[in-house]
Write a protein that holds these residues in place. Sequence first.
Motif, PDB file in Angstrom:
ATOM      1  N   SER A  70      35.641  50.119 -27.026  1.00  0.00           N
ATOM      2  CA  SER A  70      34.965  49.314 -26.002  1.00  0.00           C
ATOM      3  C   SER A  70      35.255  47.828 -26.153  1.00  0.00           C
ATOM      4  CB  SER A  70      33.448  49.523 -26.098  1.00  0.00           C
ATOM      5  OG  SER A  70      33.088  50.878 -26.073  1.00  0.00           O
ATOM      6  N   LYS A  71      35.454  47.368 -27.370  1.00  0.00           N
ATOM      7  CA  LYS A  71      35.580  45.928 -27.627  1.00  0.00           C
ATOM      8  C   LYS A  71      36.752  45.297 -26.883  1.00  0.00           C
ATOM      9  CE  LYS A  71      33.372  45.708 -32.180  1.00  0.00           C
ATOM     10  NZ  LYS A  71      32.846  47.082 -32.293  1.00  0.00           N
ATOM     11  N   ALA A  74      35.496  44.315 -23.541  1.00  0.00           N
ATOM     12  CA  ALA A  74      34.634  43.139 -23.612  1.00  0.00           C
ATOM     13  C   ALA A  74      35.488  41.881 -23.730  1.00  0.00           C
ATOM     14  CB  ALA A  74      33.686  43.263 -24.806  1.00  0.00           C
ATOM     15  N   TYR A 162      29.726  42.003 -31.396  1.00  0.00           N
ATOM     16  CA  TYR A 162      30.831  41.482 -30.590  1.00  0.00           C
ATOM     17  C   TYR A 162      30.454  41.316 -29.120  1.00  0.00           C
ATOM     18  CZ  TYR A 162      35.885  41.080 -29.422  1.00  0.00           C
ATOM     19  OH  TYR A 162      37.131  40.658 -29.007  1.00  0.00           O
ATOM     20  N   GLY A 163      29.895  42.363 -28.541  1.00  0.00           N
ATOM     21  CA  GLY A 163      29.553  42.314 -27.123  1.00  0.00           C
ATOM     22  C   GLY A 163      28.434  41.344 -26.818  1.00  0.00           C
ATOM     23  N   HIS A 164      27.445  41.258 -27.696  1.00  0.00           N
ATOM     24  CA  HIS A 164      26.330  40.352 -27.459  1.00  0.00           C
ATOM     25  C   HIS A 164      26.763  38.894 -27.568  1.00  0.00           C
ATOM     26  CE1 HIS A 164      24.164  44.104 -27.893  1.00  0.00           C
ATOM     27  NE2 HIS A 164      23.081  43.518 -27.426  1.00  0.00           N
ATOM     28  N   ASP A 167      28.629  38.294 -24.351  1.00  0.00           N
ATOM     29  CA  ASP A 167      27.654  38.257 -23.263  1.00  0.00           C
ATOM     30  C   ASP A 167      26.897  36.927 -23.260  1.00  0.00           C
ATOM     31  OD1 ASP A 167      26.169  39.603 -21.105  1.00  0.00           O
ATOM     32  OD2 ASP A 167      24.487  39.548 -22.507  1.00  0.00           O
ATOM     33  N   LEU A 178      28.391  40.152 -19.325  1.00  0.00           N
ATOM     34  CA  LEU A 178      29.557  40.954 -19.703  1.00  0.00           C
ATOM     35  C   LEU A 178      29.691  42.150 -18.760  1.00  0.00           C
ATOM     36  CD1 LEU A 178      30.436  42.063 -23.329  1.00  0.00           C
ATOM     37  CD2 LEU A 178      30.762  43.567 -21.388  1.00  0.00           C
ATOM     38  N   PHE A 196      30.823  49.990 -18.203  1.00  0.00           N
ATOM     39  CA  PHE A 196      29.699  49.513 -18.998  1.00  0.00           C
ATOM     40  C   PHE A 196      28.467  49.703 -18.109  1.00  0.00           C
ATOM     41  CE2 PHE A 196      32.717  46.773 -21.513  1.00  0.00           C
ATOM     42  CZ  PHE A 196      32.400  47.305 -22.755  1.00  0.00           C
ATOM     43  N   GLY A 249      28.033  45.896 -25.371  1.00  0.00           N
ATOM     44  CA  GLY A 249      29.462  45.674 -25.194  1.00  0.00           C
ATOM     45  C   GLY A 249      30.364  46.008 -26.357  1.00  0.00           C
ATOM     46  N   ALA A 250      29.829  46.072 -27.578  1.00  0.00           N
ATOM     47  CA  ALA A 250      30.673  46.389 -28.727  1.00  0.00           C
ATOM     48  C   ALA A 250      31.050  47.854 -28.794  1.00  0.00           C
ATOM     49  CB  ALA A 250      29.966  45.995 -30.027  1.00  0.00           C
TER      50      ALA A 250
END
Length: 365
Positions: A70-71, A74, A162-164, A167, A178, A196, A249-250
């Motif tokens: 997923s990363k 993102a 990573y996603g946060h 975001d 994101l 997502f 998001g990660a």
Amino acid sequence: MTAVEGFAEDGYDEVRKVFQQLVDDGRETGAGVSVWRDGREVVRLNAGWADAGRRRPWHAGTLVQPYSLSKSFATLAALVAVRDGALELDEPLATYWPAYGVNGKERTTLRQVLTHQAGQPRFPAEAAGLSLLDDAGLRESLERAAPEYVPGTSLGEHALTYGHLIDGALRAGAGTTLGEMFNDVVRPALELDAWFGVPDDDLERVADLEYADPAWPRLLHAAPWLQIPDGVLDVERANSTAWRQSVFGAVNLHTTATAMAAFFARLTADDGPVRALLGPKLHADLLTSQVTDFDEVFGTRITWTLGFVRDHGKIAKGGIGGSAAWWSRKHHHACAYLTRRLDDHSRAAQIAMALGDDLSVVGED
């Protein structure tokens, strides 16, 4: 015996043979394999079940969560904001996100986040009581926390954060999230069957995750980086509608093997959709080796681009649990192996070997 369905063109019989053996041995209970070469799919194989009750056969349209694969997507959401001038790779995030620029993070850049050098490979202890779905609370915990090392001085995959972090940067600098940037801009531009936040109409396509061994989450090298917030590796939570329709998001993109192989097949092309989306300079930045060092979370030496692992043989990304996708720099094909049975990467590695590829992490370009 469970039959493997789909097709493998001439020259790819070994891929079918290896995949069938994984199923026959019980090492695989639901997965898809896709290989693309010269702009078309030359292998599309599916086997097993998409649900724990074994009533829904796995098919080419089955969506599954591939964790850290997923990363990479993102990353693309962040780079679209860079393309548009809302963010810059080497400008301190505090320029856009003042609340983040405290406790040693004043000079942390987006490039450091995208290359896992921002010093926040896990959520802080204060976030231990937060829900997986508490986006604001988790983001604010990262704002307040000091980094574990001076940003830019060490390396460790930002396993859950990573996603946060992306975001937060997008909210502060681009006025979007994101999820919105990916689903409204990136996904349609790349024609991806990937989400997502899975729409209502697509929930029936999502595969249930299951453990190969109930002890698996505790035995992982990365386990210390995956404990906060609680439940990311809990399959009961991962299989819930609330999680599937959230944006973490990660790890919680949901996609198909065909979509991932097609994406990697076009990833490096000068006339491909990724270059068209980002422009020549950012496309080059995306694929160029940025840092090579010992990655504490992976437990090995590794080379990161802005969103992928790169070495002399491949550009790739995998996810904990066994899913992986890659572009073979040697053979000029792309492959994705996506699974719902959470275990190690030996299954994807065997598929890679059947293609003449090597999924081991070399850590150099």
